[in-house]
Design a protein around this motif. Structure first.
Motif, PDB file in Angstrom:
ATOM      1  N   LYS A   1     -35.886  15.230 -24.488  1.00 19.58           N
ATOM      2  CA  LYS A   1     -36.956  14.326 -24.901  1.00 19.58           C
ATOM      3  C   LYS A   1     -36.766  12.939 -24.286  1.00 19.58           C
ATOM      4  O   LYS A   1     -37.727  12.290 -23.857  1.00 19.58           O
ATOM      5  CB  LYS A   1     -37.023  14.232 -26.419  1.00 19.58           C
ATOM      6  CG  LYS A   1     -37.594  15.458 -27.095  1.00 19.58           C
ATOM      7  CD  LYS A   1     -37.802  15.213 -28.580  1.00 19.58           C
ATOM      8  CE  LYS A   1     -38.437  16.416 -29.253  1.00 19.58           C
ATOM      9  NZ  LYS A   1     -38.670  16.169 -30.705  1.00 19.58           N
ATOM     10  N   LEU A   2     -35.525  12.470 -24.268  1.00 16.19           N
ATOM     11  CA  LEU A   2     -35.243  11.177 -23.653  1.00 16.19           C
ATOM     12  C   LEU A   2     -35.598  11.196 -22.169  1.00 16.19           C
ATOM     13  O   LEU A   2     -36.194  10.253 -21.639  1.00 16.19           O
ATOM     14  CB  LEU A   2     -33.765  10.816 -23.839  1.00 16.19           C
ATOM     15  CG  LEU A   2     -33.315  10.506 -25.270  1.00 16.19           C
ATOM     16  CD1 LEU A   2     -31.803  10.351 -25.319  1.00 16.19           C
ATOM     17  CD2 LEU A   2     -33.986   9.253 -25.791  1.00 16.19           C
ATOM     18  N   THR A   3     -35.224  12.295 -21.490  1.00 14.71           N
ATOM     19  CA  THR A   3     -35.527  12.429 -20.067  1.00 14.71           C
ATOM     20  C   THR A   3     -37.032  12.473 -19.832  1.00 14.71           C
ATOM     21  O   THR A   3     -37.558  11.830 -18.920  1.00 14.71           O
ATOM     22  CB  THR A   3     -34.872  13.699 -19.502  1.00 14.71           C
ATOM     23  OG1 THR A   3     -33.458  13.653 -19.747  1.00 14.71           O
ATOM     24  CG2 THR A   3     -35.112  13.811 -18.012  1.00 14.71           C
ATOM     25  N   ALA A   4     -37.746  13.224 -20.678  1.00 11.53           N
ATOM     26  CA  ALA A   4     -39.205  13.329 -20.532  1.00 11.53           C
ATOM     27  C   ALA A   4     -39.869  11.982 -20.722  1.00 11.53           C
ATOM     28  O   ALA A   4     -40.793  11.618 -19.985  1.00 11.53           O
ATOM     29  CB  ALA A   4     -39.747  14.347 -21.538  1.00 11.53           C
ATOM     30  N   ARG A   5     -39.414  11.211 -21.695  1.00 11.78           N
ATOM     31  CA  ARG A   5     -39.990   9.885 -21.925  1.00 11.78           C
ATOM     32  C   ARG A   5     -39.790   8.988 -20.713  1.00 11.78           C
ATOM     33  O   ARG A   5     -40.698   8.256 -20.300  1.00 11.78           O
ATOM     34  CB  ARG A   5     -39.342   9.240 -23.155  1.00 11.78           C
ATOM     35  CG  ARG A   5     -39.912   9.717 -24.481  1.00 11.78           C
ATOM     36  CD  ARG A   5     -39.427   8.834 -25.605  1.00 11.78           C
ATOM     37  NE  ARG A   5     -40.053   9.163 -26.871  1.00 11.78           N
ATOM     38  CZ  ARG A   5     -39.925   8.431 -27.973  1.00 11.78           C
ATOM     39  NH1 ARG A   5     -39.177   7.332 -27.950  1.00 11.78           N
ATOM     40  NH2 ARG A   5     -40.519   8.786 -29.103  1.00 11.78           N
ATOM     41  N   ALA A   6     -38.573   9.002 -20.162  1.00 10.99           N
ATOM     42  CA  ALA A   6     -38.288   8.159 -19.007  1.00 10.99           C
ATOM     43  C   ALA A   6     -39.146   8.548 -17.809  1.00 10.99           C
ATOM     44  O   ALA A   6     -39.682   7.690 -17.105  1.00 10.99           O
ATOM     45  CB  ALA A   6     -36.802   8.253 -18.652  1.00 10.99           C
ATOM     46  N   LEU A   7     -39.299   9.859 -17.584  1.00  9.49           N
ATOM     47  CA  LEU A   7     -40.111  10.326 -16.458  1.00  9.49           C
ATOM     48  C   LEU A   7     -41.580   9.963 -16.631  1.00  9.49           C
ATOM     49  O   LEU A   7     -42.243   9.505 -15.687  1.00  9.49           O
ATOM     50  CB  LEU A   7     -39.961  11.840 -16.305  1.00  9.49           C
ATOM     51  CG  LEU A   7     -38.608  12.328 -15.771  1.00  9.49           C
ATOM     52  CD1 LEU A   7     -38.541  13.856 -15.801  1.00  9.49           C
ATOM     53  CD2 LEU A   7     -38.367  11.824 -14.355  1.00  9.49           C
ATOM     54  N   LEU A   8     -42.094  10.146 -17.840  1.00  7.53           N
ATOM     55  CA  LEU A   8     -43.498   9.819 -18.094  1.00  7.53           C
ATOM     56  C   LEU A   8     -43.771   8.333 -17.902  1.00  7.53           C
ATOM     57  O   LEU A   8     -44.815   7.949 -17.366  1.00  7.53           O
ATOM     58  CB  LEU A   8     -43.882  10.248 -19.512  1.00  7.53           C
ATOM     59  CG  LEU A   8     -44.042  11.757 -19.741  1.00  7.53           C
ATOM     60  CD1 LEU A   8     -44.254  12.053 -21.217  1.00  7.53           C
ATOM     61  CD2 LEU A   8     -45.191  12.305 -18.908  1.00  7.53           C
ATOM     62  N   TYR A   9     -42.845   7.489 -18.312  1.00  7.26           N
ATOM     63  CA  TYR A   9     -43.046   6.053 -18.145  1.00  7.26           C
ATOM     64  C   TYR A   9     -43.091   5.681 -16.667  1.00  7.26           C
ATOM     65  O   TYR A   9     -43.922   4.885 -16.238  1.00  7.26           O
ATOM     66  CB  TYR A   9     -41.932   5.275 -18.849  1.00  7.26           C
ATOM     67  CG  TYR A   9     -42.084   3.786 -18.719  1.00  7.26           C
ATOM     68  CD1 TYR A   9     -43.005   3.093 -19.495  1.00  7.26           C
ATOM     69  CD2 TYR A   9     -41.322   3.072 -17.798  1.00  7.26           C
ATOM     70  CE1 TYR A   9     -43.156   1.729 -19.370  1.00  7.26           C
ATOM     71  CE2 TYR A   9     -41.473   1.705 -17.664  1.00  7.26           C
ATOM     72  CZ  TYR A   9     -42.388   1.037 -18.458  1.00  7.26           C
ATOM     73  OH  TYR A   9     -42.536  -0.316 -18.313  1.00  7.26           O
TER      74      TYR A   9
END
Length: 213
Positions: free
Chosen positions: A5-13
């Motif tokens: 989830k942390l990785t997905a948030r960073a990528l989406l940003y």
């Protein structure tokens, strides 16, 4: 929060500008066709990026305001709690500590306001360590044995914890509703809204159980 989830948030940003441009191109191509795409895209992407960045800036400024004003509300709560804390049972103290710990876990983020609130409670309760292995299910079963005053302090503390990190919703609201129900207190979303507004205005927060009186 889980690592994916942390990785997905960073990528989406990081992809926000690219994805916005990609979606905009598809929409314009369907609406206007290829010939108009080259001429209209620069005229629309500028305002669109400005709007998107304004939204991001609003979120950042709101978080900064929470971080700046949260400690004031926390210190106000602790100042009122210091006297009554001597009369609270060990079960009440544990319920308040584990309740705040559970709120952190439900929020899935170690927000600075939550960390500060938990540290102040550990201090005022003279907890033997600064570490806490959260076990809310066990504490929840013991709520029936608390006095009315102790349940009021638990509800007030967790109400403040719930609004310290953003508008009340999602997992935080669900957890707070569980606590209110277990303590036999009616859940009042309007009172909690007033508590949130007072926090963001730098005012002395009203009790979530007093209706702002």
């Amino acid at each position: 929060m889980k690592r994916w989830k942390l990785t997905a948030r960073a990528l989406l940003y990081r992809m926000k500008v690219g994805v916005t441009s990609f979606v905009l191109r598809i929409l314009m191509r369907r609406i206007f066709g290829r010939m108009a795409l080259r001429g209209l895209l620069p005229l629309i992407t500028g305002p669109l990026y400005a709007l998107w960045n304004a939204l991001i800036s609003y979120w950042i400024m709101r978080q900064a305001r929470e971080n700046a004003l949260g400690p004031f509300a926390i210190d106000n709560l602790i100042a009122r709690l210091e006297g009554p804390a001597k009369d609270l049972s060990d079960s009440a103290r544990e319920a308040m500590l584990h309740g705040v710990g559970e709120m952190i876990m439900r929020h899935q983020d170690a927000h600075a306001n939550h960390v500060y609130l938990l540290s102040r409670l550990l201090e005022v309760f003279d907890h033997e360590t600064q570490a806490l292995d959260v076990d809310w299910p066990r504490q929840a079963r013991a709520l029936a044995g608390l006095s009315e005053c102790e349940r009021c302090w638990l509800v007030e503390t967790l109400s403040l914890a719930a609004v310290l990190v953003g508008p009340l919703r999602g997992r935080r609201q669900a957890f707070l509703e569980e606590v209110f129900d277990a303590c036999g207190v009616a859940f009042d979303s309007r009172a909690l809204g007033r508590l949130r507004r007072a926090l963001m205005n730098g005012e002395t927060p009203p009790s979530a159980m007093s209706g702002g009186a």
